[in-house]
Design a protein around this motif. Structure first.
Motif, PDB file in Angstrom:
ATOM      1  N   PHE A 199      38.392  15.117 -12.510  1.00 17.94           N
ATOM      2  CA  PHE A 199      38.209  15.821 -11.247  1.00 17.94           C
ATOM      3  C   PHE A 199      38.825  14.995 -10.125  1.00 17.94           C
ATOM      4  CE2 PHE A 199      34.926  17.086 -14.171  1.00 17.94           C
ATOM      5  CZ  PHE A 199      34.826  18.465 -14.005  1.00 17.94           C
ATOM      6  N   PHE A 200      39.569  15.665  -9.249  1.00 16.65           N
ATOM      7  CA  PHE A 200      40.261  14.991  -8.162  1.00 16.65           C
ATOM      8  C   PHE A 200      39.940  15.689  -6.840  1.00 16.65           C
ATOM      9  CE2 PHE A 200      42.738  14.656 -12.027  1.00 16.65           C
ATOM     10  CZ  PHE A 200      43.085  13.313 -12.092  1.00 16.65           C
ATOM     11  N   GLN A 201      39.774  14.885  -5.792  1.00 20.67           N
ATOM     12  CA  GLN A 201      39.644  15.400  -4.428  1.00 20.67           C
ATOM     13  C   GLN A 201      41.013  15.258  -3.770  1.00 20.67           C
ATOM     14  OE1 GLN A 201      36.839  16.737  -2.967  1.00 20.67           O
ATOM     15  NE2 GLN A 201      35.673  16.501  -4.874  1.00 20.67           N
ATOM     16  N   LEU A 202      41.600  16.383  -3.324  1.00 22.24           N
ATOM     17  CA  LEU A 202      42.985  16.398  -2.876  1.00 22.24           C
ATOM     18  C   LEU A 202      43.129  16.986  -1.472  1.00 22.24           C
ATOM     19  CD1 LEU A 202      44.533  17.970  -6.121  1.00 22.24           C
ATOM     20  CD2 LEU A 202      44.221  15.527  -5.624  1.00 22.24           C
ATOM     21  N   THR A 203      44.212  16.586  -0.814  1.00 20.38           N
ATOM     22  CA  THR A 203      44.672  17.235   0.427  1.00 20.38           C
ATOM     23  C   THR A 203      46.194  17.257   0.392  1.00 20.38           C
ATOM     24  OG1 THR A 203      44.886  15.204   1.739  1.00 20.38           O
ATOM     25  CG2 THR A 203      42.712  16.285   1.710  1.00 20.38           C
ATOM     26  N   ASP A 204      46.768  17.950   1.391  1.00 20.26           N
ATOM     27  CA  ASP A 204      48.214  17.831   1.541  1.00 20.26           C
ATOM     28  C   ASP A 204      48.509  16.560   2.343  1.00 20.26           C
ATOM     29  OD1 ASP A 204      47.678  18.348   4.231  1.00 20.26           O
ATOM     30  OD2 ASP A 204      48.380  20.417   4.136  1.00 20.26           O
ATOM     31  N   ARG A 205      49.740  16.364   2.722  1.00 20.65           N
ATOM     32  CA  ARG A 205      50.108  15.128   3.411  1.00 20.65           C
ATOM     33  C   ARG A 205      49.637  15.084   4.857  1.00 20.65           C
ATOM     34  NH1 ARG A 205      56.076  14.123   0.618  1.00 20.65           N
ATOM     35  NH2 ARG A 205      55.207  13.257  -1.312  1.00 20.65           N
ATOM     36  N   HIS A 206      49.050  16.186   5.310  1.00 23.79           N
ATOM     37  CA  HIS A 206      48.451  16.204   6.646  1.00 23.79           C
ATOM     38  C   HIS A 206      46.936  16.146   6.554  1.00 23.79           C
ATOM     39  CE1 HIS A 206      52.430  17.113   8.239  1.00 23.79           C
ATOM     40  NE2 HIS A 206      52.537  18.112   7.350  1.00 23.79           N
ATOM     41  N   ASN A 207      46.442  15.797   5.363  1.00 21.56           N
ATOM     42  CA  ASN A 207      45.001  15.677   5.091  1.00 21.56           C
ATOM     43  C   ASN A 207      44.247  16.988   5.278  1.00 21.56           C
ATOM     44  OD1 ASN A 207      45.110  12.930   4.389  1.00 21.56           O
ATOM     45  ND2 ASN A 207      45.089  12.341   6.550  1.00 21.56           N
ATOM     46  N   ALA A 208      44.921  18.071   4.997  1.00 23.82           N
ATOM     47  CA  ALA A 208      44.295  19.391   5.039  1.00 23.82           C
ATOM     48  C   ALA A 208      44.134  19.901   3.613  1.00 23.82           C
ATOM     49  CB  ALA A 208      45.159  20.364   5.838  1.00 23.82           C
ATOM     50  N   PRO A 209      43.157  20.781   3.379  1.00 24.07           N
ATOM     51  CA  PRO A 209      43.002  21.345   2.036  1.00 24.07           C
ATOM     52  C   PRO A 209      44.287  22.039   1.594  1.00 24.07           C
ATOM     53  CG  PRO A 209      41.109  21.887   3.404  1.00 24.07           C
ATOM     54  CD  PRO A 209      42.134  21.302   4.318  1.00 24.07           C
ATOM     55  N   LEU A 210      44.493  22.121   0.300  1.00 20.14           N
ATOM     56  CA  LEU A 210      45.681  22.778  -0.232  1.00 20.14           C
ATOM     57  C   LEU A 210      45.565  24.291  -0.080  1.00 20.14           C
ATOM     58  CD1 LEU A 210      46.206  20.827  -3.601  1.00 20.14           C
ATOM     59  CD2 LEU A 210      46.988  20.218  -1.306  1.00 20.14           C
ATOM     60  N   ASP A 211      46.634  24.911   0.425  1.00 17.12           N
ATOM     61  CA  ASP A 211      46.610  26.368   0.513  1.00 17.12           C
ATOM     62  C   ASP A 211      47.013  26.962  -0.839  1.00 17.12           C
ATOM     63  OD1 ASP A 211      49.417  26.296   0.305  1.00 17.12           O
ATOM     64  OD2 ASP A 211      49.670  26.272   2.492  1.00 17.12           O
ATOM     65  N   ALA A 212      47.003  28.282  -0.923  1.00 14.76           N
ATOM     66  CA  ALA A 212      47.254  28.956  -2.205  1.00 14.76           C
ATOM     67  C   ALA A 212      48.634  28.620  -2.752  1.00 14.76           C
ATOM     68  CB  ALA A 212      47.091  30.466  -2.035  1.00 14.76           C
ATOM     69  N   ALA A 213      49.632  28.566  -1.883  1.00 12.91           N
ATOM     70  CA  ALA A 213      50.993  28.273  -2.349  1.00 12.91           C
ATOM     71  C   ALA A 213      51.091  26.851  -2.884  1.00 12.91           C
ATOM     72  CB  ALA A 213      51.991  28.486  -1.209  1.00 12.91           C
ATOM     73  N   GLN A 214      50.440  25.903  -2.210  1.00 11.98           N
ATOM     74  CA  GLN A 214      50.464  24.516  -2.679  1.00 11.98           C
ATOM     75  C   GLN A 214      49.724  24.369  -4.006  1.00 11.98           C
ATOM     76  OE1 GLN A 214      48.716  23.051   0.962  1.00 11.98           O
ATOM     77  NE2 GLN A 214      50.590  21.930   1.503  1.00 11.98           N
ATOM     78  N   GLN A 215      48.607  25.066  -4.127  1.00 15.48           N
ATOM     79  CA  GLN A 215      47.869  25.023  -5.390  1.00 15.48           C
ATOM     80  C   GLN A 215      48.710  25.579  -6.531  1.00 15.48           C
ATOM     81  OE1 GLN A 215      44.034  26.924  -5.040  1.00 15.48           O
ATOM     82  NE2 GLN A 215      43.508  25.810  -3.163  1.00 15.48           N
ATOM     83  N   ASP A 216      49.411  26.695  -6.272  1.00 11.53           N
ATOM     84  CA  ASP A 216      50.237  27.295  -7.303  1.00 11.53           C
ATOM     85  C   ASP A 216      51.385  26.376  -7.702  1.00 11.53           C
ATOM     86  OD1 ASP A 216      50.753  29.773  -8.898  1.00 11.53           O
ATOM     87  OD2 ASP A 216      52.665  29.672  -7.824  1.00 11.53           O
ATOM     88  N   ARG A 217      51.998  25.714  -6.719  1.00 11.49           N
ATOM     89  CA  ARG A 217      53.102  24.796  -7.002  1.00 11.49           C
ATOM     90  C   ARG A 217      52.617  23.606  -7.837  1.00 11.49           C
ATOM     91  NH1 ARG A 217      54.922  24.988  -2.348  1.00 11.49           N
ATOM     92  NH2 ARG A 217      53.926  23.152  -1.421  1.00 11.49           N
ATOM     93  N   LEU A 218      51.468  23.071  -7.472  1.00 19.95           N
ATOM     94  CA  LEU A 218      50.913  21.938  -8.211  1.00 19.95           C
ATOM     95  C   LEU A 218      50.525  22.354  -9.628  1.00 19.95           C
ATOM     96  CD1 LEU A 218      49.862  19.048  -8.420  1.00 19.95           C
ATOM     97  CD2 LEU A 218      47.739  19.804  -7.308  1.00 19.95           C
ATOM     98  N   LEU A 219      49.939  23.535  -9.771  1.00 18.02           N
ATOM     99  CA  LEU A 219      49.530  24.035 -11.077  1.00 18.02           C
ATOM    100  C   LEU A 219      50.721  24.108 -12.027  1.00 18.02           C
ATOM    101  CD1 LEU A 219      47.538  25.434 -13.050  1.00 18.02           C
ATOM    102  CD2 LEU A 219      48.107  27.592 -11.931  1.00 18.02           C
ATOM    103  N   HIS A 220      51.815  24.731 -11.578  1.00 15.37           N
ATOM    104  CA  HIS A 220      52.970  24.886 -12.454  1.00 15.37           C
ATOM    105  C   HIS A 220      53.628  23.545 -12.775  1.00 15.37           C
ATOM    106  CE1 HIS A 220      52.544  29.150 -11.259  1.00 15.37           C
ATOM    107  NE2 HIS A 220      53.116  29.379 -12.436  1.00 15.37           N
ATOM    108  N   ALA A 221      53.638  22.638 -11.798  1.00  7.63           N
ATOM    109  CA  ALA A 221      54.238  21.323 -12.048  1.00  7.63           C
ATOM    110  C   ALA A 221      53.421  20.538 -13.066  1.00  7.63           C
ATOM    111  CB  ALA A 221      54.345  20.546 -10.740  1.00  7.63           C
TER     112      ALA A 221
END
Length: 877
Positions: free
Chosen positions: A845-867
């Motif tokens: 389990f990981f606690q994550l944010t984007d590089r602006h320390n904001a929660p990941l939006d749907a597009a970022q989650q989808d990109r991370l999932l596929h990667a």
């Protein structure tokens, strides 16, 4: 299914002493290939493996005799014998062809002819193991080595001078060679050594069909002992001699048929003389033999392996008992000593006074095991008593589970506490435990197709009970001080033993085994006559037996909210203690490799904090401010004792986030603070504590925060073969990273030495100074891991001002480092990581944010999932 086999192909005519021409060798190769293809087809069509193995033995014997005639002619002074499995007339598809050539005078010409003979056999495609001896040498070797002597018991002349039959018989029947007592001792020593090579259990994940416990070698050994000790050449003769009863003979023959069928299929599947049921073949063999998936929790491969485990355990159980009967047969009977009103002791053996006792009064089946507990120096039961126990157990059948007197005796046994566990093991070996507890019989030989559960369910259950009994042993005080203390205070140990018996009893039924097992436990314990409160306690422990391990390994137990929720489910200290003991016993009983100092401390910490939370005056988690003050005051006292100035400590702490004091122990805060003070501002700071909290090695990194820091650290840890048990990724108000990793050595799963700690400190220090990132090492999957890959299950959840990523998948070398690299490449920051590994399965389990320390939006989650799926999905061949 009956399959009619065609006759064996005819051999070409052999010309004595002419040798075998190239054309004739080719013809023999072709003939052998035709036979093997014919037999493989017959096996696929359902022919009996024993019949096929004998047919192959016949065909090979004819070829061998043919080549002997061609190379040596109608010779006198020399003979050829089949030994080993070939001597018994059995040859599996790729079995060795074991031969013994006896020669009276090994002159050069005869030796050259023998060399030509053996070379020809290899050339036509037979894998030959051979020895050439004269009778004097043969006798001398047999006198020195019990295995050589044993091989002669199966010797069968194939060709040559018939006079050697009598010479070989003279050696085998010589009373001076391996007298019965010595031969039995040698066979038992060989058995123990062989079993030790296979972890002393028939329940390995990749068992050996031939040499493992309960394998075909065990049946061979029974026959050898019968021949040497009782002049009984086969199982039927052993029945006539009173060493087996007809039911036992039938059970052994059924089990042997299963093992031979599996071995025949394994040879065909592997295309070589493979004797291990490797993961490489298990699924294919299950399909070959017609096993199909019933549902997700009863796969075809699991049913296939259950067939092996049941057969092997039956063979092993009866093999041990027959060996005891041989020992009794060779021992002079001791003086009869009464043991209560129903039993009598003869030396080391216990017997029933009335031969009809177990049929007349079934409760005596349990009582004799209790009586054995009370008699020191007893090695077992008399042969007649063992037989009567089996006969009565079979005759009473399911009625034992409903017999009130039997259940009352069973409860009396359980109330003995820890000593009852060995009696339960013995009852299981005699088939009595499954008769009293039919649900236990359903998981007999039941396996789970993974690397996490290394024993069948029944074997695991009995090991859990043994682990529970260890808490009563003063010798375990050093290893389990808390466990021993809790056990000593148990008011009713039978509750915990029953919970151990039932915790996995519903495995393989298709539902939640904890829920189904709770129902079974409630019904049985009520019939057993337990008080209602004890019934509820057993049922609760079975229902929640996984709660403590999952809470400790998957959640942050330094968070009072987590502890409070756990305490609410547990409810009271008595349940907490019993759950703690059951959890430890369950983990160790699942696989010895799963237990380490880290898990020991993790569970002890959860126990301690929950026990505090269950105090009557503590109903809610403490105020955050109070927790921070308590931690900082304790840590400050430690630092002052070390000679640090309070003003310096306060200055460092001014840049510590509040979470540091909530998520770390005071000892950790003090150690990290002292490391910063000693560095005098030099950055990056890397500090390693070889033995820190929970029996782990602690790594502390203090440096200006930057993207890729987590990826660099995990890559270095991967290269140095460290396992990350837990990590805390914190940032200070001024942008400093305060990252903590709790580690174990990947190979030993123990804290590391001072030298390893220093190596880690230096390597990571250099890596953090370099501008280029460190890449994880590239290591392939192990052979086992290749068979247990799964597509990772990845999910995202809102967690305040962060996004939580849950990753469940197959463990593999460098997994965490690879995940960190993907997160770096996709612009994701890691703020916390919770790592848990269960055999081949990881749940991280990981606690994550984007590089602006904001929660990941749907597009970022989808990109991370596929990667992630692209990088850590099942490896491609």
């Amino acid at each position: 299914m009956s399959v009619v086999l065609p006759p064996l192909p005819r051999l070409p005519t052999a010309v004595p002493r002419s040798g075998v021409s190239a054309e004739a060798r080719q013809a023999l190769r072709q003939l052998l290939g035709d036979v093997d293809r014919m037999l493989a087809t017959a096996f696929r069509d359902g022919a009996d493996a024993s019949v096929l193995a004998r047919r192959r033995g016949e065909s090979v014997a004819r070829i061998v005799a043919h080549v002997w005639t061609a190379c040596l002619g109608d010779v006198t002074g020399a003979a050829l014998f089949a030994v080993g499995g070939f001597g018994r007339g059995l040859l599996f598809p790729y079995s060795d062809v074991d031969l013994l050539a006896l020669v009276q005078s090994p002159e050069p010409a005869r030796l050259r002819a023998l060399e030509q003979f053996f070379a020809t056999l290899w050339d036509v495609g037979l894998k030959v193991g051979h020895a050439v001896r004269d009778p004097v040498q043969c006798r001398a070797l047999a006198a020195q080595d019990a295995s050589v002597f044993t091989s002669l018991l199966d010797a069968r002349r194939l060709a040559g001078d018939a006079a050697f039959d009598a010479q070989l018989k003279t050696i085998v029947e010589d009373p001076a060679l391996w007298p019965p007592q010595e031969y039995l001792a040698a066979r038992l020593a060989e058995r123990n050594a062989r079993h030790a090579r296979y972890d002393d259990t028939a329940y390995n994940l990749e068992p050996n069909l031939k040499d493992g416990p309960g394998g075909l070698r065990t049946l061979d050994s029974l026959r050898w002992m019968g021949q040497r000790l009782a002049h009984a050449d086969d199982l039927a003769d052993m029945v006539a001699e009173g060493l087996l009863d007809p039911a036992e003979q039938a059970l052994l023959e059924q089990s042997e048929a299963v093992l031979r069928r599996y071995r025949y299929a394994l040879h065909l599947e592997a295309g070589r003389p493979e004797e291990r049921l490797l993961f490489d073949y298990q699924r294919a063999l299950a399909a070959r033999l017609g096993f199909e998936d019933e549902h997700a929790k009863n796969l075809g491969v699991e049913q296939f392996m259950q067939g092996y485990y049941r057969a092997a355990s039956q063979v092993e159980r009866l093999g041990m008992q027959v060996a005891e009967r041989f020992e009794e047969m060779l021992e002079p009977p001791g003086e009869a000593v009464p043991v209560g009103r129903d039993f009598v002791r003869y030396g080391k053996r216990l017997a029933a006074v009335d031969p009809h006792l177990f049929m007349r009064r079934p409760a005596a089946l349990v009582e004799i095991f209790i009586a054995r507990m009370d008699q020191s120096g007893v090695a077992g039961f008399s042969a007649d008593t063992m037989r009567r126990i089996h006969q009565a157990t079979a005759a009473h059948g399911d009625a034992l589970a409903d017999d009130g007197e039997v259940l009352a005796a069973f409860l009396r046994l359980l109330r003995r506490g820890a000593p009852a566990v060995e009696a339960l093991w013995r009852m299981n070996r005699h088939g009595l435990l499954a008769a009293i507890l039919p649900a236990f019989g359903k998981v007999f030989g039941r396996m789970q197709y993974d690397l996490f559960h290394v024993y069948t369910v029944d074997e695991h259950t009995l090991r859990v009970l043994r682990n529970l009994a260890r808490f009563a042993d003063p010798a375990a005080q050093r290893e389990f001080p808390l466990g021993c203390e809790i056990w000593a205070g148990l008011p009713v140990p039978e509750v915990l033993l029953l919970a151990g018996l039932f915790h996995d009893i519903a495995k393989g039924r298709g539902g939640d085994h904890s829920v189904l097992g709770e129902q079974d436990a409630r019904v049985f314990c009520s019939r057993l006559g337990l008080p209602p409160g004890d019934v509820e306690q057993v049922a609760w422990l079975v229902r929640w037996h996984l709660l403590m391990s999952t809470t400790a390994q998957r959640q942050d137990i330094t968070d009072p909210d987590v502890v409070h929720r756990f305490a609410q489910v547990v409810g009271n200290r008595e349940r907490l203690g019993q759950l703690y003991l059951l959890t430890i016993a369950d983990i160790i009983g699942t696989s010895p490799r799963l237990w380490n100092g880290w898990k020991d401390r993790l569970l002890a910490d959860l126990y301690t904090s929950t026990r505090y939370a269950l105090r009557s005056d503590v109903e809610l988690p403490r105020d955050i401010g109070a927790r921070v003050r308590e931690c900082s005051e304790y840590a400050l006292a430690l630092l002052l004792d070390e000679g640090h100035a309070e003003a310096d400590v306060v200055r460092v702490w001014a840049d510590f986030p509040q979470l540091s004091f909530l998520r770390h122990r005071p000892e950790q805060i003090a150690w990290q603070t002292a490391a910063i003070l000693r560095a005098h501002g030099a950055l990056p700071l890397v500090a390693v504590h070889p033995l820190s909290v929970r029996g782990s090695t602690e790594l502390f990194v203090y440096t200006p925060d930057r993207d890729g820091l987590f990826a660099t650290v995990t890559a270095v840890l991967d290269r140095l073969r460290f396992s990350v048990m837990e990590s805390r990724i914190l940032s200070s108000p001024t942008g400093m990273a305060l990252d903590t990793f709790l580690l174990l050595d990947a190979d030993s799963q123990q804290p590391v030495s001072a030298a390893r700690a220093e190596e880690l400190q230096q390597r990571l220090q250099r890596a953090l100074v370099q501008s280029a990132g460190v890449q994880p090492s590239k290591r392939g999957l192990s052979r086992h891991q290749k068979h247990f890959q799964m597509t990772p299950q990845i999910s995202f959840h809102a967690a305040g001002d962060r996004t939580q990523l849950a990753l469940v998948g197959t463990d593999r070398p460098g997994l965490l480092a690879a995940v960190a690299q993907v997160m770096l490449a996709t612009g994701v920051r890691v703020h916390d990581a919770r790592i848990a590994t269960f055999g081949e399965r990881v749940e991280d389990f990981f606690q994550l944010t984007d590089r602006h320390n904001a929660p990941l939006d749907a597009a970022q989650q989808d990109r991370l999932l596929h990667a992630l799926l692209e990088r850590i999905g099942p490896a491609r061949d």
